[in-house]
Structures are given as structure tokens and as C-alpha cells.
Design a protein around this motif. Structure first.
Motif, mmCIF file in Angstrom:
data_model
loop_
_atom_site.group_PDB
_atom_site.id
_atom_site.type_symbol
_atom_site.label_atom_id
_atom_site.label_comp_id
_atom_site.label_asym_id
_atom_site.label_seq_id
_atom_site.Cartn_x
_atom_site.Cartn_y
_atom_site.Cartn_z
ATOM 1 N N LEU A 184 0.846 -1.193 0.000
ATOM 2 C CA LEU A 184 0.000 0.000 0.000
ATOM 3 C C LEU A 184 0.876 1.235 0.000
ATOM 4 C CD1 LEU A 184 -2.481 -1.124 2.798
ATOM 5 C CD2 LEU A 184 -3.111 -0.776 0.419
ATOM 6 N N ARG A 186 0.690 5.624 0.104
ATOM 7 C CA ARG A 186 -0.127 6.819 0.246
ATOM 8 C C ARG A 186 0.120 7.726 -0.958
ATOM 9 N NH1 ARG A 186 -2.427 9.069 4.919
ATOM 10 N NH2 ARG A 186 -0.997 7.932 6.304
ATOM 11 N N THR A 187 -0.965 8.235 -1.526
ATOM 12 C CA THR A 187 -0.840 9.146 -2.657
ATOM 13 C C THR A 187 -0.565 10.559 -2.157
ATOM 14 O OG1 THR A 187 -3.181 9.754 -2.697
ATOM 15 C CG2 THR A 187 -2.535 7.754 -3.898
ATOM 16 N N GLU A 191 -4.779 9.553 0.076
ATOM 17 C CA GLU A 191 -5.460 8.268 -0.004
ATOM 18 C C GLU A 191 -4.414 7.153 -0.168
ATOM 19 O OE1 GLU A 191 -8.702 8.160 0.423
ATOM 20 O OE2 GLU A 191 -8.721 10.356 0.587
ATOM 21 N N GLU A 193 -3.289 3.513 -2.251
ATOM 22 C CA GLU A 193 -3.418 2.678 -3.438
ATOM 23 C C GLU A 193 -2.632 1.389 -3.235
ATOM 24 O OE1 GLU A 193 -3.683 6.043 -6.994
ATOM 25 O OE2 GLU A 193 -1.729 5.147 -6.475
ATOM 26 N N HIS A 307 3.950 8.456 1.155
ATOM 27 C CA HIS A 307 4.156 8.885 -0.228
ATOM 28 C C HIS A 307 5.631 9.090 -0.557
ATOM 29 C CE1 HIS A 307 4.424 11.971 -3.461
ATOM 30 N NE2 HIS A 307 3.504 11.199 -4.007
ATOM 31 N N LYS A 330 -4.549 0.484 -7.793
ATOM 32 C CA LYS A 330 -5.978 0.554 -7.509
ATOM 33 C C LYS A 330 -6.212 1.250 -6.165
ATOM 34 C CE LYS A 330 -7.195 -3.680 -10.013
ATOM 35 N NZ LYS A 330 -8.097 -3.012 -10.958
ATOM 36 N N ARG A 331 -7.346 1.936 -6.048
ATOM 37 C CA ARG A 331 -7.677 2.601 -4.799
ATOM 38 C C ARG A 331 -7.978 1.575 -3.713
ATOM 39 N NH1 ARG A 331 -11.931 7.379 -5.092
ATOM 40 N NH2 ARG A 331 -11.250 7.415 -2.917
ATOM 41 N N PHE A 332 -7.440 1.813 -2.541
ATOM 42 C CA PHE A 332 -7.713 0.950 -1.402
ATOM 43 C C PHE A 332 -8.971 1.471 -0.716
ATOM 44 C CE2 PHE A 332 -6.738 -0.450 3.083
ATOM 45 C CZ PHE A 332 -6.878 -1.803 2.842
ATOM 46 N N ASP A 333 -10.112 1.032 -1.210
ATOM 47 C CA ASP A 333 -11.384 1.424 -0.614
ATOM 48 C C ASP A 333 -12.296 0.202 -0.569
ATOM 49 O OD1 ASP A 333 -12.481 1.121 -3.214
ATOM 50 O OD2 ASP A 333 -12.305 3.259 -3.646
ATOM 51 N N THR A 336 -13.602 -1.380 -3.999
ATOM 52 C CA THR A 336 -12.571 -2.072 -4.779
ATOM 53 C C THR A 336 -12.192 -3.389 -4.131
ATOM 54 O OG1 THR A 336 -11.700 0.060 -5.524
ATOM 55 C CG2 THR A 336 -10.274 -1.853 -5.783
ATOM 56 N N TRP A 358 -8.363 -4.685 4.854
ATOM 57 C CA TRP A 358 -9.459 -3.726 4.958
ATOM 58 C C TRP A 358 -10.092 -3.776 6.353
ATOM 59 C CZ3 TRP A 358 -10.691 0.532 2.827
ATOM 60 C CH2 TRP A 358 -11.958 1.106 3.073
#
Length: 368
Positions: A184, A186-187, A191, A193, A307, A330-333, A336, A358
Motif C-alpha cells: 500500500l 499513500r498518494t 489516499e 493505493e 508517499h 488501484k484505490r484501497f477502498d 474495490t 481492509w
């Protein structure tokens, strides 16, 4: 290539297995109704492999026993293998695989064989290993998947799955532990990804055609000599090598020299170590599990990069590597993760890891 009738039949089952691996894996979990399923995915686990909350990956006590365990043949475990043209019976699944359908990367390298595991909590986390060989697990696990596919086609059911009654019992079979890690990052917008890997069946001997987290590989040293087995016995060193291969597309580090690798001289490892030390990278373990089809056994890790730390360690991520293709981040949400776990052709360990990450997101995403 001219084949015997039995070899041709074996190859037909192998092709069916590759084409239907995901569905077979989903179905195979129902053979183990008494086993715990990792976050309601097909991955099998037991209570002492499933911590209530994530534990620090690099805090796990690793123990290496110098002896190399000799594994039985596939036939010893009950496999029903074909006759060759000269009427010789193959003794191991890997021998048939190598003769008829070997992928590009197929070497019987020394591995760390898992013998004991305790991951209940941070204070008692421990993994004990001896030395084994890569083909040891193939000769039981992938052979068990093959016989499951053969049974689906009405061609007998073999004996491996009958003789290995509990795939989570580390004493019943040779276990090459893989480390599967969800990376993972951080952007710039705050967020998170993550990356997925599509495993090309022409390049790999296990889980071809499925999606998996990045990185994922069998825990082993970079060389065969004893000095490498000792020097490389580290989850951080192993992950550094796997990250370089799968995220950056670099060639596998495979040393045949008499000098141990000096990780302090390797720029990527130095940057990774600095990021871990200053909190820019955090590494968690969420458990250990077994694939119900192939018996592949994975230590499930989550690597969380801030990031700037990710940019410093990796820079640009490759799209192709020696084992397949890396998908765009891909977004970690929730949407998804839920879609991948429930609807996509994910390897069991990858699905379990996404679901667990998650669930534990508040712990793993919080800066130290």
C-alpha cells in the motif's frame, strides 16, 4: 513430442486445471468444512496462525534448523502418475511437469521449509524452519490440485488428498512457505493505493492465470551455499529482493558465488531499511493460511509506505516482470476490495489478505 496415452491424458487434465484453477480452488474449500476460513475467503487457517490484530512483521522470531529434510515422492503420498512411452512410471509430479509442461522459471532450489508456526500475538510470534526443496511442495500440493481436477473430469481421484487429511498440519507434508505482501502506498492526496499482479501461466509453475498481491514468492535464499542460507534468512531481505523483481522488473538475484550478499551495499535495501527505521514504511503480519486446492502456504503481510518513502525506494513501478504483468495502482477502498475478493479471479491468499487488510485498516494505516 510423442506421448504415451497416459501422458497425453495427464496433459489434458493439466490444461483443464490451468483453465479452471480459480473455480476449482473455490470449490475445493468445501472439502474442509471443519477448518477456519480466513475472513470468509477460501484460504484455510487455524487459531494459532490468526492473530486478533496485526503484529509487526519484522518482530516475528525466525528460527532456522540447519538440517535439510528429505521429502517423500509424489507416489509415496499416493499420487497416480502416468507411464512414459518406455513404460516407466514417473515417481514425482515435478518430473512429469518438467517433461510435458514446464514453465519458463522451473528450478528445484533450496527453500526454507516451515515446520512450526505461532502467530497468536506479538509476544509469542515465531516461525521455525528447516531446509527443503522447491519441488517438495509441488510434488504434494500441485499434484493434489491435479488430482482434484482429474476427479472433476471423472478420471479418478488419486490418493494425496486422502492421505494429507489436514493441509494445515505442518507434519503431514513438506511446506514451502511463501510470503505474500499487499503493498500500500499513500498518494499525494492522502489516499492509499495498492498493486495487483497477474501471474502468467507460461512463466510460472503455480497459480498461473490468477491475480495476486505484490510481491509474492517462496521464502528462500539467493544462493545454494550454506552461507547464503544463513545470511539471507530475513523477511526484510527476502521482501527487498521480491519487491525489486515484481515492482521494478529487475532480474532475480541468484548468487552462485562463495561470498554472501552484502545488503548494505544495495541501494534499494538501504533505502528500504531507512524507511522502516524512520516510520516511512510499516510492515505488518495478519496471519498464515493454506490454499485448499494447491496447499500453497502463505505468510500474509501488509507493507504500508508513506508517499515520499515509496517514491524514494521505488520511483516508477514496472508493468511487466518475469512472472507476469503488474496492473495499474488501484484505490484501497471498500468497493474495490469487496469486488476483488468476491468477484475476481484472485489467488486465495491474495483475497484473504485484501479482506484482512481492509478489516484492520485503522491499525495498519495509522502512522506510528
Amino acid at each position: 513430442m510423442k506421448l504415451s496415452e497416459q501422458e497425453a491424458a495427464w496433459l489434458e487434465v493439466r490444461r483443464y486445471l490451468e483453465a479452471n484453477r480459480f473455480d476449482l480452488g473455490v470449490d475445493a474449500q468445501h472439502e474442509y468444512v471443519d477448518h477456519v476460513k480466513f475472513f470468509e475467503t477460501p484460504l484455510l487457517t487455524v487459531a494459532n496462525w490468526l492473530p486478533l490484530s496485526p503484529i509487526p512483521l519484522l518482530g516475528i522470531d525466525l528460527q532456522l534448523r540447519a538440517s535439510q529434510t528429505t521429502a517423500g515422492s509424489s507416489v509415496d503420498y499416493g499420487a497416480n502418475l502416468p507411464l512414459s512411452l518406455d513404460n516407466t512410471t514417473y515417481q514425482n509430479y515435478a518430473d512429469v511437469f518438467q517433461a510435458l509442461a514446464a514453465p519458463r522459471a522451473f528450478q528445484n532450489r533450496t527453500t526454507y521449509r516451515l515446520e512450526e508456526a505461532e502467530l497468536t500475538d506479538t509476544s509469542r510470534s515465531r516461525l521455525a524452519f528447516s531446509l527443503g526443496r522447491y519441488f517438495d511442495s509441488l510434488n504434494t500440493g500441485e499434484a493434489s490440485a491435479h488430482e482434484y481436477a482429474a476427479a472433476r473430469l471423472g478420471r479418478g481421484d488419486g490418493g494425496i488428498r486422502k492421505n494429507i487429511k489436514d493441509p494445515c498440519d505442518l507434519a503431514q507434508r513438506p511446506v514451502n512457505m511463501a510470503v505474500s505482501a499487499l503493498t500500500l502506498k499513500r498518494t499525494a492526496g492522502g489516499e492509499f493505493e495498492f498493486f495487483l499482479h497477474w501471474r502468467d501461466p507460461k512463466k510460472v509453475g503455480h497459480a498461473g492465470g490468477l491475480y495476486q498481491v505484490v510481491p509474492s514468492g517462496v521464502f528462500q535464499a539467493a544462493g545454494e551455499e550454506a552461507l547464503h542460507q544463513t545470511n539471507d534468512f530475513s523477511l526484510l531481505k527476502f521482501l527487498a529482493r521480491e519487491l525489486a523483481e515484481e515492482l521494478l522488473g529487475e532480474a532475480e538475484i541468484n548468487s552462485d558465488g562463495s561470498r554472501a550478499l552484502d545488503y548494505s551495499e544495495w541501494g534499494l535495501f538501504r533505502k528500504l531499511q531507512v524507511s522502516v527505521d524512520d516510520g516511512g514504511a510499516r510492515m505488518w503480519c495478519v496471519g498464515l493460511g493454506v490454499d485448499p486446492l494447491t496447499f500453497a502456504t502463505d505468510l500474509l503481510a501488509v507493507l504500508v509506505f508513506e508517499h515520499d518513502a515509496f517514491a524514494d525506494v521505488f520511483g516508477e513501478v514496472t508493468r511487466e516482470n518475469d512472472e507476469g504483468r503488474v496492473l495499474a495502482a488501484k484505490r484501497f477502498d471498500e468497493a474495490t476490495v469487496s469486488n476483488l475478493v468476491r468477484n475476481e479471479r484472485m489467488q486465495a491468499a491474495g483475497a484473504a489478505l485484501l479482506a484482512s487488510a481492509w478489516h484492520h485498516r485503522d491499525t495498519i494505516l495509522s502512522p506510528s
